[in-house]
Design an enzyme around this catalytic site. Sequence first.
Site, mmCIF file in Angstrom:
data_model
loop_
_atom_site.group_PDB
_atom_site.id
_atom_site.type_symbol
_atom_site.label_atom_id
_atom_site.label_comp_id
_atom_site.label_asym_id
_atom_site.label_seq_id
_atom_site.Cartn_x
_atom_site.Cartn_y
_atom_site.Cartn_z
ATOM 1 C CE1 TYR A 105 38.443 -35.649 53.934
ATOM 2 C CE2 TYR A 105 40.143 -34.843 52.446
ATOM 3 C CZ TYR A 105 39.574 -34.888 53.709
ATOM 4 O OH TYR A 105 40.127 -34.166 54.727
ATOM 5 C CD GLU A 193 37.297 -33.696 56.742
ATOM 6 O OE1 GLU A 193 38.476 -34.076 56.845
ATOM 7 O OE2 GLU A 193 36.407 -34.006 57.560
#
Length: 393
Positions: A105, A193
């Site tokens: 992530y 993101e």
Amino acid sequence: MKLQEHHARRLLGAQGLPVPPFRLATSADEVADATAEFLSEGVERVVIKAQVLVGGRGKAGGVRLAGTLAEAREAGAAILALTIKGIPVRRVLVAPAARIERELYLSAVIDRTARRILLIASAEGGIEIEEVAASRPEAMLRVHAHPHLGLLDFQARRIAMGLGLPRDLQRGFVRIAKGLVATMLAYDCDLVEINPLAVVEVPSPEGNRLELQCLDAKVTIDDSALPRQPDVEALRDLDEEDRTDRAAREDGINYIRLEGTIGCIVNGAGLAMTTMDLIKRAGGEPANFLDIGGGARADRVEAALRLILADPAVEAVLVNIFGGITRGDEVAHGLIAARQAQVRDVPMVVRIVGTNADEAHAILADANFITAESLDEAAVRAVAAARQPAPAR
Ligand code: GDP
Ligand code: MN
């Protein structure tokens, strides 16, 4: 403003980030065409992904792999028939499926307190990242970019090591992390993101090689910066923008939905904030910030009431209008008409200040509104009204 994944992928690609190629499709036939093209280039499988502005598409069945034309057609048709979190899927992205070794992530956000861009990374990327962040915050690695120098190589390398990336992937990671910060600055983003940022196995003549690829992209742009980002503004998805946000924007109302139960209609941003503070002080929670702008135009009041009552959590409405030279009795008649035009009703507490305020309060009291002289009193009454059992509809 949120961007669709395919738009976000283009922006990231333009900043030099490793984003796999893709095609868009709006029917099962188009999915099959796109798949045929990738298969003819030697791709073994494709991934087909719903393009909707919500997360959790994977869990909702909106991300599927296919190895043949028939599978792709079937998966495409199934995804295009889905409604994910209330949004019908109109378009899918088709891309070569990556062979994923690990899912990481990586995101960049604005840390307003530190007034810097904050990079957040985790070795445990994939679809459960919110859970990781909530239950084990220490699994999220963080570093601030320097305000003038940006993200420095050593900072990014330290994160790469923290993620346990092997040496030969660290250089790629540094480039991606810096690219995220560059994307933030280039497009005035609130958030960039990548989840998953995947360690992918890529076939090569000397045997399989590992590299990092951005397999998903979520980008949101600071709305206040849109006037200087006309190319990005043009990407706005009117079909999917939150209906309430869109209606507010089109009616010229400044509206932000919050979690509470007391809707607020106020003219002036400062007064709106004060009103919210007083609701909290009286023990309640505002359901929104709302500024109908200068004056107290009847059409705006009606539009504002419609926005507020569309939120099912709202149990009472507090109207705080500072009339100045706007005549209070006119505002009162406007409010009565606006309330009658709604499909649902809740207790309404009104405080009007300005010319003919007393007449306004008398007219409103006759029409079954609760009136208040001071803002404190209005807040207390609104909080009490919200606690009453809902009136029969
Ligand atoms: P989201 O659920 O809306 O965040 O959609 P994502 O694009 O992140 O996809 C969800 C999950 O599908 C990922 O975490 C991966 O596990 C899987 N996935 C996505 N793209 C690929 C791909 O190219 N190959 C493989 N094998 N899995 C993928
Ligand atoms: Mn994702």
